[in-house]
Every structure is written in structure tokens, then in C-alpha cells.
Design a protein around this motif. Structure first.
Motif, PDB file in Angstrom:
ATOM      1  N   LEU A 142       0.846  -1.189   0.000  1.00 41.34           N
ATOM      2  CA  LEU A 142       0.000   0.000   0.000  1.00 41.34           C
ATOM      3  C   LEU A 142       0.880   1.237   0.000  1.00 41.34           C
ATOM      4  CD1 LEU A 142      -0.009   1.453   3.087  1.00 41.34           C
ATOM      5  CD2 LEU A 142      -1.252  -0.630   3.619  1.00 41.34           C
ATOM      6  N   TYR A 143       0.277   2.362  -0.360  1.00 46.01           N
ATOM      7  CA  TYR A 143       0.993   3.634  -0.239  1.00 46.01           C
ATOM      8  C   TYR A 143       0.006   4.707   0.191  1.00 46.01           C
ATOM      9  CZ  TYR A 143      -0.859   5.565  -4.646  1.00 46.01           C
ATOM     10  OH  TYR A 143      -1.685   6.052  -5.631  1.00 46.01           O
ATOM     11  N   GLY A 144       0.543   5.779   0.751  1.00 42.25           N
ATOM     12  CA  GLY A 144      -0.302   6.871   1.196  1.00 42.25           C
ATOM     13  C   GLY A 144       0.539   8.055   1.617  1.00 42.25           C
ATOM     14  N   VAL A 145      -0.106   9.017   2.262  1.00 39.90           N
ATOM     15  CA  VAL A 145       0.511  10.306   2.577  1.00 39.90           C
ATOM     16  C   VAL A 145       0.415  10.559   4.074  1.00 39.90           C
ATOM     17  CG1 VAL A 145       0.417  12.797   2.159  1.00 39.90           C
ATOM     18  CG2 VAL A 145      -0.102  11.192   0.297  1.00 39.90           C
ATOM     19  N   SER A 146       1.526  10.951   4.676  1.00 39.27           N
ATOM     20  CA  SER A 146       1.525  11.289   6.093  1.00 39.27           C
ATOM     21  C   SER A 146       1.196  12.766   6.275  1.00 39.27           C
ATOM     22  CB  SER A 146       2.886  10.966   6.723  1.00 39.27           C
ATOM     23  OG  SER A 146       3.916  11.707   6.100  1.00 39.27           O
ATOM     24  N   VAL A 147       0.294  13.027   7.218  1.00 39.59           N
ATOM     25  CA  VAL A 147      -0.079  14.394   7.571  1.00 39.59           C
ATOM     26  C   VAL A 147       0.022  14.485   9.087  1.00 39.59           C
ATOM     27  CG1 VAL A 147      -1.780  16.238   7.337  1.00 39.59           C
ATOM     28  CG2 VAL A 147      -1.674  14.420   5.614  1.00 39.59           C
ATOM     29  N   GLY A 148       1.221  14.753   9.591  1.00 40.68           N
ATOM     30  CA  GLY A 148       1.431  14.753  11.031  1.00 40.68           C
ATOM     31  C   GLY A 148       1.199  13.375  11.610  1.00 40.68           C
ATOM     32  N   LYS A 149       0.265  13.282  12.564  1.00 42.70           N
ATOM     33  CA  LYS A 149      -0.053  12.003  13.197  1.00 42.70           C
ATOM     34  C   LYS A 149      -1.223  11.296  12.521  1.00 42.70           C
ATOM     35  CE  LYS A 149       1.823  12.631  17.821  1.00 42.70           C
ATOM     36  NZ  LYS A 149       1.570  12.412  19.265  1.00 42.70           N
ATOM     37  N   LEU A 150      -1.531  11.701  11.309  1.00 37.45           N
ATOM     38  CA  LEU A 150      -2.589  11.075  10.523  1.00 37.45           C
ATOM     39  C   LEU A 150      -1.967  10.518   9.252  1.00 37.45           C
ATOM     40  CD1 LEU A 150      -6.106  12.572  10.044  1.00 37.45           C
ATOM     41  CD2 LEU A 150      -4.879  11.721   8.045  1.00 37.45           C
ATOM     42  N   PHE A 151      -2.441   9.353   8.812  1.00 40.81           N
ATOM     43  CA  PHE A 151      -1.949   8.757   7.570  1.00 40.81           C
ATOM     44  C   PHE A 151      -3.124   8.574   6.625  1.00 40.81           C
ATOM     45  CE2 PHE A 151      -0.882   5.158   4.780  1.00 40.81           C
ATOM     46  CZ  PHE A 151       0.332   5.597   4.263  1.00 40.81           C
ATOM     47  N   CYS A 152      -2.993   9.094   5.417  1.00 41.29           N
ATOM     48  CA  CYS A 152      -4.036   9.015   4.400  1.00 41.29           C
ATOM     49  C   CYS A 152      -3.700   7.902   3.418  1.00 41.29           C
ATOM     50  CB  CYS A 152      -4.158  10.342   3.661  1.00 41.29           C
ATOM     51  SG  CYS A 152      -4.536  11.750   4.730  1.00 41.29           S
ATOM     52  N   GLY A 153      -4.357   6.764   3.556  1.00 41.03           N
ATOM     53  CA  GLY A 153      -4.120   5.659   2.641  1.00 41.03           C
ATOM     54  C   GLY A 153      -4.667   5.969   1.260  1.00 41.03           C
ATOM     55  N   GLU A 154      -3.890   5.654   0.225  1.00 38.40           N
ATOM     56  CA  GLU A 154      -4.302   5.958  -1.139  1.00 38.40           C
ATOM     57  C   GLU A 154      -4.732   4.728  -1.923  1.00 38.40           C
ATOM     58  OE1 GLU A 154      -4.938   8.342  -3.339  1.00 38.40           O
ATOM     59  OE2 GLU A 154      -5.002   9.696  -1.641  1.00 38.40           O
ATOM     60  N   SER A 155      -3.904   3.715  -1.945  1.00 37.70           N
ATOM     61  CA  SER A 155      -4.241   2.526  -2.734  1.00 37.70           C
ATOM     62  C   SER A 155      -3.438   1.341  -2.213  1.00 37.70           C
ATOM     63  CB  SER A 155      -3.939   2.765  -4.218  1.00 37.70           C
ATOM     64  OG  SER A 155      -4.436   1.705  -5.015  1.00 37.70           O
ATOM     65  N   MET A 156      -3.922   0.131  -2.515  1.00 35.02           N
ATOM     66  CA  MET A 156      -3.214  -1.083  -2.134  1.00 35.02           C
ATOM     67  C   MET A 156      -3.409  -2.126  -3.219  1.00 35.02           C
ATOM     68  SD  MET A 156      -5.659  -2.602   0.916  1.00 35.02           S
ATOM     69  CE  MET A 156      -5.233  -1.253   2.012  1.00 35.02           C
ATOM     70  N   PHE A 157      -2.566  -3.147  -3.190  1.00 34.54           N
ATOM     71  CA  PHE A 157      -2.701  -4.228  -4.163  1.00 34.54           C
ATOM     72  C   PHE A 157      -2.310  -5.540  -3.502  1.00 34.54           C
ATOM     73  CE2 PHE A 157       1.798  -3.617  -4.359  1.00 34.54           C
ATOM     74  CZ  PHE A 157       2.342  -4.810  -4.804  1.00 34.54           C
ATOM     75  N   SER A 158      -2.741  -6.630  -4.106  1.00 34.82           N
ATOM     76  CA  SER A 158      -2.449  -7.953  -3.563  1.00 34.82           C
ATOM     77  C   SER A 158      -2.338  -8.951  -4.697  1.00 34.82           C
ATOM     78  CB  SER A 158      -3.563  -8.384  -2.599  1.00 34.82           C
ATOM     79  OG  SER A 158      -3.258  -9.594  -1.970  1.00 34.82           O
ATOM     80  N   ARG A 159      -1.253  -9.736  -4.697  1.00 32.65           N
ATOM     81  CA  ARG A 159      -1.052 -10.779  -5.704  1.00 32.65           C
ATOM     82  C   ARG A 159      -1.012 -12.166  -5.086  1.00 32.65           C
ATOM     83  NH1 ARG A 159       3.730  -7.325  -8.527  1.00 32.65           N
ATOM     84  NH2 ARG A 159       2.416  -5.899  -9.737  1.00 32.65           N
ATOM     85  N   MET A 160      -1.044 -12.240  -3.757  1.00 34.75           N
ATOM     86  CA  MET A 160      -1.120 -13.509  -3.051  1.00 34.75           C
ATOM     87  C   MET A 160      -2.083 -13.366  -1.887  1.00 34.75           C
ATOM     88  SD  MET A 160       2.822 -15.028  -3.030  1.00 34.75           S
ATOM     89  CE  MET A 160       2.264 -16.535  -2.205  1.00 34.75           C
ATOM     90  N   GLU A 161      -2.444 -14.470  -1.304  1.00 38.18           N
ATOM     91  CA  GLU A 161      -3.488 -14.505  -0.284  1.00 38.18           C
ATOM     92  C   GLU A 161      -3.206 -13.527   0.852  1.00 38.18           C
ATOM     93  OE1 GLU A 161      -5.769 -17.785   2.583  1.00 38.18           O
ATOM     94  OE2 GLU A 161      -3.894 -18.287   1.590  1.00 38.18           O
ATOM     95  N   ASN A 162      -4.180 -12.641   1.089  1.00 39.85           N
ATOM     96  CA  ASN A 162      -4.164 -11.717   2.224  1.00 39.85           C
ATOM     97  C   ASN A 162      -2.969 -10.768   2.246  1.00 39.85           C
ATOM     98  OD1 ASN A 162      -6.582 -12.676   3.432  1.00 39.85           O
ATOM     99  ND2 ASN A 162      -5.466 -14.367   4.386  1.00 39.85           N
ATOM    100  N   ALA A 163      -2.290 -10.595   1.117  1.00 41.71           N
ATOM    101  CA  ALA A 163      -1.068  -9.779   1.130  1.00 41.71           C
ATOM    102  C   ALA A 163      -1.361  -8.321   1.481  1.00 41.71           C
ATOM    103  CB  ALA A 163      -0.356  -9.874  -0.218  1.00 41.71           C
ATOM    104  N   SER A 164      -2.395  -7.732   0.886  1.00 42.37           N
ATOM    105  CA  SER A 164      -2.690  -6.330   1.190  1.00 42.37           C
ATOM    106  C   SER A 164      -3.202  -6.173   2.617  1.00 42.37           C
ATOM    107  CB  SER A 164      -3.688  -5.752   0.190  1.00 42.37           C
ATOM    108  OG  SER A 164      -4.918  -6.441   0.237  1.00 42.37           O
ATOM    109  N   LYS A 165      -3.940  -7.162   3.121  1.00 47.75           N
ATOM    110  CA  LYS A 165      -4.397  -7.109   4.507  1.00 47.75           C
ATOM    111  C   LYS A 165      -3.209  -7.184   5.464  1.00 47.75           C
ATOM    112  CE  LYS A 165      -9.078  -8.889   3.852  1.00 47.75           C
ATOM    113  NZ  LYS A 165     -10.063  -9.941   4.217  1.00 47.75           N
ATOM    114  N   CYS A 166      -2.232  -8.018   5.135  1.00 43.72           N
ATOM    115  CA  CYS A 166      -1.020  -8.087   5.960  1.00 43.72           C
ATOM    116  C   CYS A 166      -0.305  -6.747   5.974  1.00 43.72           C
ATOM    117  CB  CYS A 166      -0.083  -9.177   5.445  1.00 43.72           C
ATOM    118  SG  CYS A 166      -0.612 -10.863   5.830  1.00 43.72           S
ATOM    119  N   ALA A 167      -0.256  -6.075   4.817  1.00 41.47           N
ATOM    120  CA  ALA A 167       0.384  -4.758   4.744  1.00 41.47           C
ATOM    121  C   ALA A 167      -0.319  -3.771   5.662  1.00 41.47           C
ATOM    122  CB  ALA A 167       0.376  -4.251   3.306  1.00 41.47           C
TER     123      ALA A 167
END
Length: 233
Positions: A142-167
Motif C-alpha cells: 500500500l501507499y499513502g501520505v503522512s499528515v502529522g499524526k494522521l496517515f491518508c491511505g491511497e491505494s493497495m494491491f495484492s497478488r497472493m493470499e491476504n497480502a494487502s491485509k497483511c500490509a
């Protein structure tokens, strides 16, 4: 209310001026320079548009977030996490993650200008990635943007079981250990809802944003490192 056309300045309309239909559409135009992206995220605004369109800027109501202490991990996923086959890292392969997020069979909004804009933001220390590896192969993240103590998630991907959830789960624990206060998921979907994301009013989200955006995480949060997910269970 007409949609505001952005000019060369980095000024945005107030989020409460966004349309109700389509929900959250606030402005159109401008570029995706790191300066404009910084200005947008500091006000709770993010871009989302097709590669063939002019940039569209959004601040939906309600807003989907993950609040500390409310992450949900079901019994089956918990068993998987105890013995997952992955290595999880922070900021080891930002460019690979954003390119992987763009490679979806159903299409993507992540065009060339989006990739370039967020890579510039990564170089300034504001955009970050979490990578999931199986051996030497990148299989999720996954990737996203940090805004102080807040993180704005942008997008994620998964090519194996539960990979994005693990991230996301590994990052959640890492973020909280460094005094993170809120993870922004933008718009609720089945994937994030299954992990405990919920909707809050935009007004409440903006209040959180203004409270946390000028506060610092504990040192070391964004250094290149390996995350130990199994130690959290």
C-alpha cells in the motif's frame, strides 16, 4: 453550486463546499505537483480521476477511517497471520508499489501524472509505502501520505493470499507504536470495512485532521525497516 476551477495557486475551496452528488467533488484542474498535493492533504482533500480526465479533487462526507483500537481481525485471518509466509517492509520500494497499484484488470485511476506526483511527494518525505514480499517477489502493499499524526491511505494491491491485509495490519501496529492517531481510508469499501474501518462525518474528520496535522510521530516511523507482524499476536 458550480465546481471551482483551480488556477496556478495552491488554494482550495473549503471541504464543506463540496457537492453532495457526486459525493465530495470539490474542484477540478490544477496539477499534481508535490506542493499542490501537500496543500490538498493538509485540508482533507485528495485527487481521484481517470487518466483521460482533468484532475478532480474530493472531500467526501462521510469519511472512512480506522480509529486506534478498532482494527478488526477475524478468526480465520488471525490464524493466517500467525504463520504468514511474507516479509513486510516500509519504504523499500515506493515506485514499485505505486506501479503495482496501477496494474489492475478492472482499470485504474493511477496514470502517469499521478505516479510522478506521488513519487515527488515520496522524495520530500510525505508519501510512504508498505511492501509485502514472498521471497524476493513483491506480492502486495500500500501507499499513502503522512499528515502529522494522521496517515491518508491511497491505494493497495495484492497478488497472493491476504497480502494487502497483511500490509495494512502490520502498518497499523507500526503506526500506533509511533503515536499515530488516525488512518484515513477516504471512502468505505468491503476490504477496509472487513478490517474495522468505519464512516465518520466529514466535519469530525476535519477536526481530527486539524488536531493532528502539525504534530510529529515518534522518530523512526518512516525509516526503511522490516515490520514484525507476528509479534503483535
Amino acid at each position: 453550486m458550480p465546481i471551482i476551477q483551480l488556477d496556478d495557486s495552491y488554494d482550495f475551496p473549503l471541504p464543506e463546499e463540496a457537492l453532495t452528488e457526486p459525493n465530495g467533488l470539490l474542484a477540478v484542474g490544477g496539477d499534481l505537483s508535490s506542493g499542490r498535493l501537500n496543500a490538498a492533504y493538509n485540508e482533507g482533500i485528495f485527487p481521484w480521476f481517470l487518466p483521460s480526465e482533468a484532475p478532480l479533487w474530493w472531500s467526501p462526507d462521510p469519511r472512512a477511517v480506522i480509529i486506534p483500537g478498532e482494527l478488526h481481525i477475524g478468526r480465520t485471518l488471525r490464524r493466517f497471520l500467525r504463520n504468514h509466509p511474507y516479509r513486510i517492509t516500509v519504504n523499500h520500494a515506493f515506485e514499485q508499489v505505486i506501479y503495482s497499484c496501477a496494474q489492475r484488470q478492472e482499470g485504474t485511476w493511477i496514470g502517469g501524472d499521478v505516479k510522478q506526483g506521488y513519487q515527488e511527494l515520496h522524495q520530500t518525505g510525505r508519501a510512504h509505502s508498505v511492501e509485502v514480499w514472498h521471497g524476493e517477489k513483491l506480492v502486495g502493499g500500500l501507499y499513502g501520505v503522512s499528515v502529522g499524526k494522521l496517515f491518508c491511505g491511497e491505494s493497495m494491491f495484492s497478488r497472493m493470499e491476504n497480502a494487502s491485509k497483511c500490509a495494512l495490519i502490520a502498518f497499523y501496529h507500526h503506526f500506533l507504536r509511533h503515536d499515530g492517531e488516525l488512518i484515513d481510508c477516504q471512502v468505505l469499501n468491503h476490504h477496509t470495512a472487513s478490517l474495522g474501518a468505519k464512516e465518520i462525518p466529514r466535519e469530525t474528520f476535519i477536526q481530527y485532521l486539524y488536531q493532528f496535522r502539525n504534530r510529529s510521530l515518534r522518530a523512526g516511523c518512516w525509516l526503511q525497516q522490516v515490520l514484525d507482524l507476528q509479534s503483535t499476536f
